[in-house]
Design a protein around this motif. Structure first.
Motif, PDB file in Angstrom:
ATOM      1  N   SER A  55      17.069  49.482 117.547  1.00 58.92           N
ATOM      2  CA  SER A  55      18.381  50.035 117.921  1.00 58.92           C
ATOM      3  C   SER A  55      19.337  48.924 118.350  1.00 58.92           C
ATOM      4  CB  SER A  55      18.213  51.066 119.036  1.00 58.92           C
ATOM      5  OG  SER A  55      17.778  50.447 120.242  1.00 58.92           O
ATOM      6  N   LYS A  56      18.831  47.933 119.069  1.00 61.66           N
ATOM      7  CA  LYS A  56      19.662  46.797 119.477  1.00 61.66           C
ATOM      8  C   LYS A  56      20.131  46.008 118.255  1.00 61.66           C
ATOM      9  CE  LYS A  56      19.328  47.316 123.975  1.00 61.66           C
ATOM     10  NZ  LYS A  56      20.529  47.626 124.803  1.00 61.66           N
ATOM     11  N   LYS A  57      19.239  45.894 117.276  1.00 63.21           N
ATOM     12  CA  LYS A  57      19.575  45.151 116.057  1.00 63.21           C
ATOM     13  C   LYS A  57      20.699  45.849 115.295  1.00 63.21           C
ATOM     14  CE  LYS A  57      17.461  43.382 111.814  1.00 63.21           C
ATOM     15  NZ  LYS A  57      16.202  43.290 111.026  1.00 63.21           N
ATOM     16  N   ILE A  58      20.565  47.184 115.136  1.00 66.06           N
ATOM     17  CA  ILE A  58      21.604  47.938 114.416  1.00 66.06           C
ATOM     18  C   ILE A  58      22.918  47.895 115.185  1.00 66.06           C
ATOM     19  CG2 ILE A  58      22.273  50.268 113.696  1.00 66.06           C
ATOM     20  CD1 ILE A  58      19.370  50.765 112.970  1.00 66.06           C
ATOM     21  N   GLU A  59      22.834  47.976 116.500  1.00 66.14           N
ATOM     22  CA  GLU A  59      24.046  47.925 117.319  1.00 66.14           C
ATOM     23  C   GLU A  59      24.742  46.578 117.170  1.00 66.14           C
ATOM     24  OE1 GLU A  59      25.364  49.318 121.825  1.00 66.14           O
ATOM     25  OE2 GLU A  59      23.279  48.770 121.402  1.00 66.14           O
ATOM     26  N   SER A  60      23.967  45.504 117.095  1.00 61.83           N
ATOM     27  CA  SER A  60      24.569  44.174 116.915  1.00 61.83           C
ATOM     28  C   SER A  60      25.187  44.044 115.524  1.00 61.83           C
ATOM     29  CB  SER A  60      23.508  43.094 117.132  1.00 61.83           C
ATOM     30  OG  SER A  60      22.495  43.165 116.139  1.00 61.83           O
ATOM     31  N   VAL A  91      25.363  59.222 110.742  1.00 62.15           N
ATOM     32  CA  VAL A  91      26.356  60.292 110.563  1.00 62.15           C
ATOM     33  C   VAL A  91      27.679  59.845 111.176  1.00 62.15           C
ATOM     34  CG1 VAL A  91      24.593  62.111 110.564  1.00 62.15           C
ATOM     35  CG2 VAL A  91      25.679  61.444 112.716  1.00 62.15           C
ATOM     36  N   ASP A  92      28.790  60.440 110.636  1.00 59.49           N
ATOM     37  CA  ASP A  92      30.091  60.119 111.217  1.00 59.49           C
ATOM     38  C   ASP A  92      30.315  60.969 112.456  1.00 59.49           C
ATOM     39  OD1 ASP A  92      30.709  62.654 110.343  1.00 59.49           O
ATOM     40  OD2 ASP A  92      31.820  61.964 108.575  1.00 59.49           O
ATOM     41  N   ARG A 142      25.274  55.661 119.796  1.00 61.56           N
ATOM     42  CA  ARG A 142      26.618  56.060 119.356  1.00 61.56           C
ATOM     43  C   ARG A 142      27.495  54.809 119.298  1.00 61.56           C
ATOM     44  NH1 ARG A 142      29.443  60.812 119.253  1.00 61.56           N
ATOM     45  NH2 ARG A 142      27.733  61.891 120.310  1.00 61.56           N
ATOM     46  N   PHE A 143      28.297  54.739 118.205  1.00 63.62           N
ATOM     47  CA  PHE A 143      29.201  53.609 118.043  1.00 63.62           C
ATOM     48  C   PHE A 143      30.587  53.966 118.587  1.00 63.62           C
ATOM     49  CE2 PHE A 143      26.248  53.216 114.299  1.00 63.62           C
ATOM     50  CZ  PHE A 143      25.465  52.220 114.878  1.00 63.62           C
ATOM     51  N   LYS A 144      31.468  52.987 118.666  1.00 69.71           N
ATOM     52  CA  LYS A 144      32.792  53.190 119.263  1.00 69.71           C
ATOM     53  C   LYS A 144      33.662  54.166 118.470  1.00 69.71           C
ATOM     54  CE  LYS A 144      33.178  48.791 121.710  1.00 69.71           C
ATOM     55  NZ  LYS A 144      33.962  47.543 121.860  1.00 69.71           N
ATOM     56  N   ASP A 145      33.457  54.222 117.147  1.00 69.76           N
ATOM     57  CA  ASP A 145      34.279  55.109 116.322  1.00 69.76           C
ATOM     58  C   ASP A 145      33.770  56.545 116.328  1.00 69.76           C
ATOM     59  OD1 ASP A 145      31.971  54.851 114.915  1.00 69.76           O
ATOM     60  OD2 ASP A 145      32.901  54.129 113.049  1.00 69.76           O
ATOM     61  N   GLY A 146      32.728  56.839 117.134  1.00 72.13           N
ATOM     62  CA  GLY A 146      32.199  58.195 117.235  1.00 72.13           C
ATOM     63  C   GLY A 146      31.017  58.454 116.332  1.00 72.13           C
ATOM     64  N   SER A 147      30.792  57.575 115.361  1.00 68.17           N
ATOM     65  CA  SER A 147      29.611  57.743 114.505  1.00 68.17           C
ATOM     66  C   SER A 147      28.354  57.408 115.320  1.00 68.17           C
ATOM     67  CB  SER A 147      29.717  56.835 113.281  1.00 68.17           C
ATOM     68  OG  SER A 147      29.806  55.476 113.679  1.00 68.17           O
ATOM     69  N   LYS A 148      27.239  57.854 114.789  1.00 72.27           N
ATOM     70  CA  LYS A 148      25.979  57.603 115.501  1.00 72.27           C
ATOM     71  C   LYS A 148      24.831  57.479 114.500  1.00 72.27           C
ATOM     72  CE  LYS A 148      25.493  62.587 116.383  1.00 72.27           C
ATOM     73  NZ  LYS A 148      25.328  63.632 117.412  1.00 72.27           N
ATOM     74  N   THR A 149      23.777  56.870 114.962  1.00 72.09           N
ATOM     75  CA  THR A 149      22.600  56.683 114.110  1.00 72.09           C
ATOM     76  C   THR A 149      21.333  56.907 114.934  1.00 72.09           C
ATOM     77  OG1 THR A 149      21.500  55.189 112.567  1.00 72.09           O
ATOM     78  CG2 THR A 149      22.372  54.201 114.561  1.00 72.09           C
ATOM     79  N   LEU A 150      20.280  57.272 114.221  1.00 69.75           N
ATOM     80  CA  LEU A 150      18.970  57.418 114.892  1.00 69.75           C
ATOM     81  C   LEU A 150      17.927  56.600 114.137  1.00 69.75           C
ATOM     82  CD1 LEU A 150      16.750  59.397 113.270  1.00 69.75           C
ATOM     83  CD2 LEU A 150      18.371  61.164 113.942  1.00 69.75           C
ATOM     84  N   ILE A 151      16.965  56.153 114.876  1.00 63.86           N
ATOM     85  CA  ILE A 151      15.811  55.448 114.290  1.00 63.86           C
ATOM     86  C   ILE A 151      14.565  56.224 114.717  1.00 63.86           C
ATOM     87  CG2 ILE A 151      14.566  53.286 114.066  1.00 63.86           C
ATOM     88  CD1 ILE A 151      17.841  53.101 115.788  1.00 63.86           C
ATOM     89  N   ALA A 152      13.737  56.596 113.744  1.00 63.60           N
ATOM     90  CA  ALA A 152      12.511  57.368 114.019  1.00 63.60           C
ATOM     91  C   ALA A 152      11.294  56.601 113.510  1.00 63.60           C
ATOM     92  CB  ALA A 152      12.588  58.743 113.368  1.00 63.60           C
ATOM     93  N   GLN A 153      10.194  56.806 114.184  1.00 58.24           N
ATOM     94  CA  GLN A 153       8.931  56.176 113.780  1.00 58.24           C
ATOM     95  C   GLN A 153       7.982  57.264 113.302  1.00 58.24           C
ATOM     96  OE1 GLN A 153       7.923  52.711 113.912  1.00 58.24           O
ATOM     97  NE2 GLN A 153       6.320  53.600 112.625  1.00 58.24           N
ATOM     98  N   GLY A 154       7.581  57.185 112.019  1.00 54.24           N
ATOM     99  CA  GLY A 154       6.627  58.151 111.485  1.00 54.24           C
ATOM    100  C   GLY A 154       5.266  58.028 112.166  1.00 54.24           C
ATOM    101  N   ILE A 155       4.514  59.118 112.110  1.00 55.26           N
ATOM    102  CA  ILE A 155       3.242  59.146 112.852  1.00 55.26           C
ATOM    103  C   ILE A 155       2.039  58.793 111.993  1.00 55.26           C
ATOM    104  CG2 ILE A 155       4.101  60.841 114.499  1.00 55.26           C
ATOM    105  CD1 ILE A 155       2.623  62.987 112.897  1.00 55.26           C
ATOM    106  N   LYS A 156       2.266  58.509 110.702  1.00 54.32           N
ATOM    107  CA  LYS A 156       1.126  58.223 109.831  1.00 54.32           C
ATOM    108  C   LYS A 156       0.350  56.989 110.297  1.00 54.32           C
ATOM    109  CE  LYS A 156      -1.330  58.688 106.017  1.00 54.32           C
ATOM    110  NZ  LYS A 156      -2.221  57.545 106.115  1.00 54.32           N
ATOM    111  N   GLY A 157       1.073  55.920 110.612  1.00 48.09           N
ATOM    112  CA  GLY A 157       0.395  54.701 111.060  1.00 48.09           C
ATOM    113  C   GLY A 157      -0.355  54.909 112.364  1.00 48.09           C
TER     114      GLY A 157
END
Length: 467
Positions: A55-60, A91-92, A142-157
């Protein structure tokens, strides 16, 4: 075979082995469960850390290059979908999907929350992936323009890791359980074998075979140590029984002889119908006294050997005690022209029973006078050597062969050359019992000619009020 196994499982050794094995298995299983829980928690913590880093990487990326760069990063990741079991959704501000692997934004996931476990089904994922239904760890930003993103970790591993870990632990646990059971049964069989060995030896002895002994395995383990001690005890028991039989025969013989004399004298008096003279009565009394004296000596030895006379010990002046014994026998020695040479240090003290020690000294001195020829010498030495007091009485008699030293303290043992001398063969037996009671050593040595009898006592501090 079945009866042998049934007998094995009914033994205390096997039951104890199995009981301790089950206890160890329970503890081991509990330890494995705790370890499994710790590893699972550790993996979950690592997943949370990785999601936070991502999440920090995407934010940067957003701060440095904008929303389009974030979209390109997520799209570039789609070609490796499922390999690292990470999934994204961008998503926006109106909630419209810009890019990602999920079909919709989870209702329970809010930006700014810590990593949460959100339920995800196959219907929520775009395309076909290995990760199936379950609670996936997720984080949203959430980004400054109101868009947002999520990062999920699958459970298979994670599930694969858990299954592998569980399989390894289960395999190790099963192997250890088998080893414990095998070791328990092996230990049980070993103990049963030793127990049967001891049982067979005891049964043989019970049946009258006193020579029966426990076989040693030559492994020098604790069983051999115990068996060795038991064999030593059996040797001592056999020796004691043998001596008891010899003593019984000697007692029967020594009592029978004076009793026969008494009976013959009384029978002759009845046949001759004569009144008993004082000389006759005196001889009968002497024979009876001899029997009583022998019985009293046996009783004294028995009381000493059982430790019944250990009470009321005091500090005894050995120097004074020896002088008193010499004074008692001095008239007899002078009548036979025997000189008693003394070399006694003053102030020699030990802890003990004065009466028994005095009787022992009298017995040793009596023996020396019996076997010393007339116009000869007896040497008495008493001195301190380190922490010990040594008392020795040496005569110039015929002496004793070294191989007969051990026999001298046996009850009723008498050398062939002493058969014509007065005595009952109990004098040195009493001395030996007294020495054992006082934890002292009784040693026989050659005097060339004659015999030396040495007593070694543990010394105590000198006292002015000697006994």
């Amino acid at each position: 075979m079945k009866s042998s196994l049934r007998k094995l499982f009914h033994t205390t050794a096997v039951r104890l082995s199995l009981k301790y094995s089950l206890a160890y298995i329970f503890i081991l299983g509990l330890a494995f469960l705790v370890l499994y829980w710790f590893i699972t928690v550790f993996v979950q913590d690592q997943i949370k850390i990785n999601l936070l880093r991502e999440s920090k990487k995407i934010e940067s990326i957003y701060i440095g290059r904008g929303l389009k760069a974030v979209k390109d990063y997520i799209l570039s990741h789609e070609q490796f979908k499922g390999e690292d079991h990470k999934y994204y959704l961008l998503v926006d501000r109106r909630g419209n999907i810009i890019a990602g692997d999920l079909k919709k934004w989870p209702l329970n996931l809010k930006t700014g929350d810590p990593v949460k476990n959100i339920w995800v089904s196959d219907k929520d994922i775009i395309g076909k992936v290995e990760d199936g239904d379950g609670f996936w760890p997720m984080i949203a930003i959430r980004f400054k323009d109101g868009s947002k993103t999520l990062i999920a970790q699958g459970i298979k591993g994670t599930e694969d890791l858990r299954e592998t870990l569980f399989a390894i632990m289960a395999g190790i646990f099963t192997l250890i359980v088998i080893l414990l059971l095998v070791l328990g049964l092996s230990l049980g069989r070993n103990i049963v074998k030793h127990a049967e060995n001891i049982e067979n030896a005891c049964k043989g002895i019970t049946d009258g075979d006193l020579s029966k002994r426990i076989k040693l395995s030559n492994r020098n383990d604790e069983f051999d140590t115990i068996a060795g001690h038991i064999n030593d005890m059996l040797d001592e028991l056999e020796r004691f029984i043998k001596q008891s039989r010899e003593a019984s025969n000697s007692i029967a013989h020594d009592i029978k002889t004076p009793l026969n004399r008494i009976r013959n004298k009384l029978e002759m008096a009845l046949l001759e119908k004569k009144e008993c003279s004082l000389e006759f009565l005196s001889s009968v009394i002497n024979d009876i006294d001899r029997i009583i004296k022998m019985i009293n000596a046996l009783l004294d030895i028995s009381r000493i050997e059982t430790g019944a006379l250990r009470e009321n010990w005091k500090k005894v002046n050995i120097s004074k005690l020896i002088q008193e014994a010499v004074d008692f026998y001095q008239p007899l020695a002078e009548d036979r022209g025997i000189e008693i040479s003394l070399n006694i240090n003053n102030g020699l003290f030990i802890n003990g029973n004065k009466q028994l020690l005095s009787q022992s000294m009298l017995n040793i001195l009596d023996n020396a006078l019996k076997y010393t020829q007339e116009n000869s010498k007896i040497f008495i030495l008493a001195k301190k050597e380190g922490n010990f007091i040594v008392v020795s009485v040496c005569d110039n008699g015929p002496g004793v062969k070294a191989e007969d030293y051990e026999k001298l303290t046996r009850k009723f043992f008498r050398l062939d050359k002493s058969r014509n001398l007065a005595g009952n063969g109990l004098g040195l037996s009493l001395v030996k019992a007294v020495m054992d009671l006082h934890k002292a050593d009784l040693i026989f040595k050659e005097n060339k000619p004659g015999l030396c009898v040495e007593m070694r006592f543990k010394a105590v501090q000198e006292l002015s009020d000697s006994l």
